[in-house]
Design a protein around this motif. Structure first.
Motif, PDB file in Angstrom:
ATOM      1  N   SER A 117     -39.925  -5.497 -20.286  1.00 57.35           N
ATOM      2  CA  SER A 117     -39.058  -6.439 -19.588  1.00 57.35           C
ATOM      3  C   SER A 117     -38.507  -5.734 -18.353  1.00 57.35           C
ATOM      4  O   SER A 117     -38.354  -4.504 -18.326  1.00 57.35           O
ATOM      5  CB  SER A 117     -37.916  -6.901 -20.494  1.00 57.35           C
ATOM      6  N   VAL A 118     -38.215  -6.517 -17.326  1.00 59.55           N
ATOM      7  CA  VAL A 118     -37.763  -5.925 -16.075  1.00 59.55           C
ATOM      8  C   VAL A 118     -36.467  -5.143 -16.266  1.00 59.55           C
ATOM      9  O   VAL A 118     -36.296  -4.043 -15.735  1.00 59.55           O
ATOM     10  CB  VAL A 118     -37.566  -7.026 -15.009  1.00 59.55           C
ATOM     11  N   THR A 119     -35.556  -5.699 -17.067  1.00 65.06           N
ATOM     12  CA  THR A 119     -34.256  -5.054 -17.248  1.00 65.06           C
ATOM     13  C   THR A 119     -34.348  -3.748 -18.018  1.00 65.06           C
ATOM     14  O   THR A 119     -33.446  -2.918 -17.943  1.00 65.06           O
ATOM     15  CB  THR A 119     -33.292  -6.008 -17.966  1.00 65.06           C
ATOM     16  N   LYS A 120     -35.396  -3.541 -18.777  1.00 64.90           N
ATOM     17  CA  LYS A 120     -35.595  -2.258 -19.466  1.00 64.90           C
ATOM     18  C   LYS A 120     -36.391  -1.307 -18.590  1.00 64.90           C
ATOM     19  O   LYS A 120     -36.001  -0.162 -18.359  1.00 64.90           O
ATOM     20  CB  LYS A 120     -36.319  -2.498 -20.799  1.00 64.90           C
ATOM     21  N   GLN A 121     -37.509  -1.786 -18.074  1.00 66.64           N
ATOM     22  CA  GLN A 121     -38.433  -0.937 -17.339  1.00 66.64           C
ATOM     23  C   GLN A 121     -37.816  -0.396 -16.056  1.00 66.64           C
ATOM     24  O   GLN A 121     -37.915   0.790 -15.750  1.00 66.64           O
ATOM     25  CB  GLN A 121     -39.697  -1.737 -17.005  1.00 66.64           C
ATOM     26  N   LYS A 122     -37.152  -1.259 -15.308  1.00 65.91           N
ATOM     27  CA  LYS A 122     -36.682  -0.878 -13.978  1.00 65.91           C
ATOM     28  C   LYS A 122     -35.280  -0.272 -13.975  1.00 65.91           C
ATOM     29  O   LYS A 122     -34.829   0.211 -12.953  1.00 65.91           O
ATOM     30  CB  LYS A 122     -36.700  -2.101 -13.059  1.00 65.91           C
ATOM     31  N   PHE A 123     -34.605  -0.325 -15.110  1.00 63.05           N
ATOM     32  CA  PHE A 123     -33.248   0.193 -15.142  1.00 63.05           C
ATOM     33  C   PHE A 123     -33.109   1.345 -16.134  1.00 63.05           C
ATOM     34  O   PHE A 123     -32.774   2.462 -15.754  1.00 63.05           O
ATOM     35  CB  PHE A 123     -32.259  -0.931 -15.467  1.00 63.05           C
ATOM     36  N   ASP A 124     -33.373   1.084 -17.401  1.00 57.36           N
ATOM     37  CA  ASP A 124     -33.248   2.143 -18.407  1.00 57.36           C
ATOM     38  C   ASP A 124     -34.228   3.273 -18.118  1.00 57.36           C
ATOM     39  O   ASP A 124     -33.851   4.436 -17.993  1.00 57.36           O
ATOM     40  CB  ASP A 124     -33.495   1.548 -19.799  1.00 57.36           C
ATOM     41  N   ASN A 125     -35.497   2.944 -17.979  1.00 53.13           N
ATOM     42  CA  ASN A 125     -36.514   3.982 -17.797  1.00 53.13           C
ATOM     43  C   ASN A 125     -36.327   4.753 -16.497  1.00 53.13           C
ATOM     44  O   ASN A 125     -36.526   5.970 -16.445  1.00 53.13           O
ATOM     45  CB  ASN A 125     -37.909   3.357 -17.819  1.00 53.13           C
ATOM     46  N   LEU A 126     -35.954   4.055 -15.442  1.00 58.20           N
ATOM     47  CA  LEU A 126     -35.849   4.708 -14.136  1.00 58.20           C
ATOM     48  C   LEU A 126     -34.486   5.358 -13.919  1.00 58.20           C
ATOM     49  O   LEU A 126     -34.373   6.573 -13.781  1.00 58.20           O
ATOM     50  CB  LEU A 126     -36.125   3.685 -13.034  1.00 58.20           C
ATOM     51  N   TYR A 127     -33.438   4.548 -13.904  1.00 61.79           N
ATOM     52  CA  TYR A 127     -32.113   5.065 -13.538  1.00 61.79           C
ATOM     53  C   TYR A 127     -31.518   5.962 -14.618  1.00 61.79           C
ATOM     54  O   TYR A 127     -30.842   6.952 -14.316  1.00 61.79           O
ATOM     55  CB  TYR A 127     -31.170   3.909 -13.238  1.00 61.79           C
ATOM     56  N   CYS A 128     -31.757   5.615 -15.868  1.00 59.73           N
ATOM     57  CA  CYS A 128     -31.234   6.447 -16.958  1.00 59.73           C
ATOM     58  C   CYS A 128     -31.842   7.845 -16.916  1.00 59.73           C
ATOM     59  O   CYS A 128     -31.131   8.846 -16.997  1.00 59.73           O
ATOM     60  CB  CYS A 128     -31.521   5.774 -18.299  1.00 59.73           C
ATOM     61  N   GLY A 156     -32.476  24.311  -7.362  1.00 57.77           N
ATOM     62  CA  GLY A 156     -32.931  24.555  -5.996  1.00 57.77           C
ATOM     63  C   GLY A 156     -34.032  25.604  -5.938  1.00 57.77           C
ATOM     64  O   GLY A 156     -33.873  26.708  -6.427  1.00 57.77           O
ATOM     65  N   GLY A 157     -35.166  25.238  -5.327  1.00 62.71           N
ATOM     66  CA  GLY A 157     -36.269  26.169  -5.163  1.00 62.71           C
ATOM     67  C   GLY A 157     -37.193  26.311  -6.353  1.00 62.71           C
ATOM     68  O   GLY A 157     -38.241  26.956  -6.254  1.00 62.71           O
ATOM     69  N   LYS A 158     -36.822  25.751  -7.493  1.00 59.15           N
ATOM     70  CA  LYS A 158     -37.671  25.862  -8.690  1.00 59.15           C
ATOM     71  C   LYS A 158     -38.909  24.975  -8.541  1.00 59.15           C
ATOM     72  O   LYS A 158     -38.844  23.885  -7.976  1.00 59.15           O
ATOM     73  CB  LYS A 158     -36.901  25.447  -9.938  1.00 59.15           C
ATOM     74  N   GLN A 159     -40.027  25.450  -9.070  1.00 59.26           N
ATOM     75  CA  GLN A 159     -41.261  24.673  -9.063  1.00 59.26           C
ATOM     76  C   GLN A 159     -41.376  23.926 -10.392  1.00 59.26           C
ATOM     77  O   GLN A 159     -41.325  24.540 -11.453  1.00 59.26           O
ATOM     78  CB  GLN A 159     -42.479  25.574  -8.853  1.00 59.26           C
ATOM     79  N   VAL A 160     -41.526  22.610 -10.308  1.00 53.45           N
ATOM     80  CA  VAL A 160     -41.529  21.754 -11.485  1.00 53.45           C
ATOM     81  C   VAL A 160     -42.773  20.884 -11.459  1.00 53.45           C
ATOM     82  O   VAL A 160     -43.137  20.344 -10.409  1.00 53.45           O
ATOM     83  CB  VAL A 160     -40.281  20.844 -11.515  1.00 53.45           C
ATOM     84  N   VAL A 161     -43.414  20.738 -12.609  1.00 52.39           N
ATOM     85  CA  VAL A 161     -44.512  19.777 -12.730  1.00 52.39           C
ATOM     86  C   VAL A 161     -44.079  18.698 -13.708  1.00 52.39           C
ATOM     87  O   VAL A 161     -43.604  18.986 -14.808  1.00 52.39           O
ATOM     88  CB  VAL A 161     -45.824  20.442 -13.178  1.00 52.39           C
ATOM     89  N   VAL A 162     -44.180  17.442 -13.264  1.00 55.63           N
ATOM     90  CA  VAL A 162     -43.835  16.279 -14.079  1.00 55.63           C
ATOM     91  C   VAL A 162     -45.131  15.569 -14.444  1.00 55.63           C
ATOM     92  O   VAL A 162     -45.859  15.109 -13.561  1.00 55.63           O
ATOM     93  CB  VAL A 162     -42.884  15.330 -13.330  1.00 55.63           C
ATOM     94  N   CYS A 163     -45.411  15.479 -15.725  1.00 54.82           N
ATOM     95  CA  CYS A 163     -46.650  14.857 -16.193  1.00 54.82           C
ATOM     96  C   CYS A 163     -46.393  13.377 -16.439  1.00 54.82           C
ATOM     97  O   CYS A 163     -45.714  13.006 -17.398  1.00 54.82           O
ATOM     98  CB  CYS A 163     -47.126  15.534 -17.480  1.00 54.82           C
ATOM     99  N   GLY A 164     -46.915  12.543 -15.559  1.00 51.76           N
ATOM    100  CA  GLY A 164     -46.720  11.103 -15.659  1.00 51.76           C
ATOM    101  C   GLY A 164     -45.791  10.599 -14.583  1.00 51.76           C
ATOM    102  O   GLY A 164     -44.701  11.156 -14.381  1.00 51.76           O
ATOM    103  N   TYR A 165     -46.221   9.538 -13.861  1.00 50.87           N
ATOM    104  CA  TYR A 165     -45.398   8.975 -12.791  1.00 50.87           C
ATOM    105  C   TYR A 165     -45.155   7.488 -13.020  1.00 50.87           C
ATOM    106  O   TYR A 165     -45.246   6.671 -12.120  1.00 50.87           O
ATOM    107  CB  TYR A 165     -46.050   9.215 -11.423  1.00 50.87           C
ATOM    108  N   GLY A 166     -44.833   7.171 -14.303  1.00 51.50           N
ATOM    109  CA  GLY A 166     -44.337   5.837 -14.582  1.00 51.50           C
ATOM    110  C   GLY A 166     -42.872   5.769 -14.183  1.00 51.50           C
ATOM    111  O   GLY A 166     -42.388   6.590 -13.392  1.00 51.50           O
ATOM    112  N   GLU A 167     -42.135   4.826 -14.738  1.00 52.10           N
ATOM    113  CA  GLU A 167     -40.733   4.691 -14.363  1.00 52.10           C
ATOM    114  C   GLU A 167     -39.919   5.912 -14.774  1.00 52.10           C
ATOM    115  O   GLU A 167     -39.026   6.359 -14.051  1.00 52.10           O
ATOM    116  CB  GLU A 167     -40.145   3.423 -14.983  1.00 52.10           C
ATOM    117  N   VAL A 168     -40.208   6.479 -15.951  1.00 51.32           N
ATOM    118  CA  VAL A 168     -39.507   7.689 -16.390  1.00 51.32           C
ATOM    119  C   VAL A 168     -39.836   8.852 -15.459  1.00 51.32           C
ATOM    120  O   VAL A 168     -38.951   9.595 -15.007  1.00 51.32           O
ATOM    121  CB  VAL A 168     -39.866   8.038 -17.845  1.00 51.32           C
ATOM    122  N   GLY A 169     -41.110   9.021 -15.156  1.00 54.58           N
ATOM    123  CA  GLY A 169     -41.530  10.090 -14.258  1.00 54.58           C
ATOM    124  C   GLY A 169     -40.930   9.938 -12.870  1.00 54.58           C
ATOM    125  O   GLY A 169     -40.522  10.923 -12.248  1.00 54.58           O
TER     126      GLY A 169
END
Length: 619
Positions: free
Chosen positions: A370-381, A399-412
């Motif tokens: 649902s839009v209210t879960k996907q676009k708010f909880d997953n992203l902003y939370c 600052g300056g740390k190298q980070v790899v995030v696996c997955g670029y959905g709303e949580v990513g």
């Protein structure tokens, strides 16, 4: 199997008045705590006392005017002045020592001089006694406590004192050694139909729930408007979610709308013990505590489901474990269950698998998409809680740390945005070319995990998949690399492969482990690969209000739907309900929606009251 959009069974006007009149309880400003008492920059005036005669010193500077009680040399009046090198003489070793202002020895206020064979005069090393901090503290406490000290103690409210004493009472070591399953506990009403860490924590947990209510305006508005009609009267809801203060507000709202609830935790680390105790004290059968074992986890779920004289007719799940347990152990229960509401990627994926195989016995509502879960909880939370979880567990600077995030959905997306804003160098891995292109357009470098695994400082998984980080990746990580998961399930990091004899596990603090290789290399594993934010920190209450309200409306919709409206399939929440949930939260920001004119509505082919977007619209 098809993904269908549900048509609402309950007219929203039955639950509330006009959308633009929704209003949540106002949030009162929090008064900052008064600043602590510091030490004055200048010493207090010194009383007169005997002092040894000091040698005269030519060319003295005038006394400092900015700090009363100090001479030009920065010493209290009456203390010995240090002579210049040209006038130094060897002092008498038996010369009486000057007394310290507080009664102790000055420890060498008058310096000795050494004369070398060639006649050069140098100052001898001073012998300074170390300050006895414990003694000083004792002396300070012995001084008269006047208004300043009394006002400081009075600034601590009775509520704060109670809170700390409550916290102390439920962190007793002897209490922690006993499994809640082995305890016989009863609430004030005499009920023992619960299993929590310590029922005595209830008062402390109640205060946390009251704080959460201030940030959950939509649920409170729904509770106020719909409790007269009791749209969930007769509903018997069995739930398996994170048991936090926000979940408690949802449960109490469901109860106010007429439902009976039994609850277990969907994560062994995310339960707030004091909140679980408060719910148990209020009469909710809750079976959960922080730090459950795997066996405890399934035992708690079974205690919720398998109870004499009570059978659920609705399921609220987060991750699919409750649905799986009922399907595996009590399949006949599905004959009386009207529907399932699922809020996680993992749980929804399981529902689609059951539907595709023709094994889904009841209708299910996909709240996660649902839009209210996907676009708010997953992203902003996640944008806010990823930093909170990492800071609390590792105290690291981003600052300056190298980070790899696996997955670029709303949580990513949320994780990457937060880390980028803090100055981290962020890489992204993706399997979906659309999400991958979004990552590139947002300024992140798209890589394969193997390409950067040796150089990154932090690895974060948020895919909902399994074995995203394998033992091979873990072996190649550099020393002190931090590994964590922001997905629901603990399958993304191959933690099982680390439990081998050649590797040493070292507990650093709660939910933080060092896994040490034979050559001394170590990685920092957070929450044993489970969900980082709810296991190691907290999440923003306001965002969870959006998700919880969506869950409540989904339960109302499925429970009140006429027979035959929903078949044995997975459905999305109607767009109208998404918009209604959003409208309930707008008054918090003093936001004012623009209304379409009749001419504009006709031109767009829309109803003036919505829905304003077609079901296929991508926000």
């Amino acid at each position: 199997m098809s993904v269908q959009v549900a048509a609402p069974a309950v007219e929203l006007k039955e639950l509330s008045g006009p959308m633009d009149k929704a209003a949540g309880p106002p949030c009162e400003p929090v008064t900052p705590h008064p600043p602590g008492h510091g030490v004055a920059a200048c010493p207090l005036p010194v009383t007169e006392r005997e002092a040894a005669p000091a040698p005269s010193c030519a060319g003295e500077r005038p006394p400092l005017s900015g700090c009363p009680g100090l001479s030009a040399a920065g010493l209290p009046p009456g203390a010995a002045k240090v002579p210049q090198a040209s006038a130094m003489k060897r002092s008498d070793p038996h010369h009486p020592q000057h007394r310290h202002r507080d009664g102790g020895d000055s420890g060498g206020a008058a310096a000795e001089a050494l004369v070398s064979p060639d006649g050069t005069v140098t100052e001898a090393p001073r012998t300074v006694k170390k300050i006895q901090f414990a003694d000083q503290k004792q002396e300070f406490n012995k001084r008269p406590t006047k208004i300043g000290r009394r006002s400081l103690s009075r600034s601590i409210s009775q509520s704060s004192t109670d809170s700390y004493s409550s916290a102390a009472s439920y962190t007793d070591s002897s209490d922690d050694e006993t499994s809640p399953r082995d305890k016989q506990q009863k609430n004030s009403k005499g009920s023992s139909d619960f299993c929590v860490k310590n029922i005595k924590q209830a008062e402390f947990g109640r205060r946390e729930i009251e704080i959460a209510e201030q940030e959950m305006p939509a649920l409170m508005a729904l509770r106020k408007r719909a409790q007269g009609e009791k749209p969930l009267a007769g509903a018997k809801i069995v739930g398996c979610t994170h048991i936090t203060a926000q979940t408690a507000v949802l449960m109490e709202t469901l109860g106010a709308l007429g439902a009976q609830c039994r609850w277990a935790a969907c994560n062994i680390y995310s339960t707030l013990n004091e909140v679980a105790a408060a719910l148990a004290e209020s009469g909710f059968p809750v079976f959960a505590w922080k730090g459950e074992s795997e066996d405890d986890f399934w035992w708690c779920i079974d205690r919720c489901v398998n109870v004499e004289g009570w059978q659920p007719n609705m399921i609220l799940d987060d991750g699919g474990d409750l649905t799986h347990w009922i399907y595996k152990k009590y399949p006949n229960m599905f004959k009386k269950i009207k529907g399932i509401v699922e809020e996680s990627v993992t749980g929804v994926h399981r529902l689609y698998q059951l539907s595709k195989a023709g094994k889904l016995c009841v209708p299910a509502m996909n709240v996660n998409d649902s839009v209210t879960k996907q676009k708010f909880d997953n992203l902003y939370c996640c944008r806010e809680s990823i930093l909170d979880g990492l800071k609390r567990t590792t105290d690291m600077m981003f600052g300056g740390k190298q980070v790899v995030v696996c997955g670029y959905g709303e949580v990513g997306k949320g994780c990457c945005a937060a880390l980028k804003a803090m100055g981290s160098i962020v890489y992204v891995t993706e399997i979906d070319p659309i999400c991958a292109l979004q990552a590139c357009m947002d300024g992140f470098r798209l890589v394969k995990l193997n390409e950067v695994i040796r150089q990154v400082d932090i690895v974060i998984t948020c895919t909902g998949n399994k074995n995203v980080v394998t033992r091979e990746h873990l072996d190649r990580m550099k020393n002190s690399c931090i590994v964590c998961n922001m997905g629901h399930s603990n399958t993304e990091i191959d933690v099982a492969s680390l439990r081998t004899p050649e590797l040493t596990w070292e507990r650093v603090r709660s939910q933080v482990d060092h896994v040490i290789w034979p050559d001394g290399k170590r990685i920092v594993l957070l929450a044993e690969g489970r969900l980082l934010n709810l296991s190691c920190s907290t999440v923003p209450t306001f965002v969870l209000s959006i998700t919880a309200t969506t869950q409540a409306l989904a339960l109302i919709e499925l429970y009140n739907a006429p027979e035959g409206r929903y078949k044995q399939d997975v459905y999305l929440l109607p767009k109208k309900m998404d918009e209604y949930v959003a409208s309930l939260h707008l008054p918090t920001f003093d936001a004012h929606l623009t209304e379409l004119t009749d001419e504009q509505a006709k031109y767009l082919g829309l109803n003036k009251n919505g829905p304003f977007k077609p079901n296929y619209y991508r926000y």
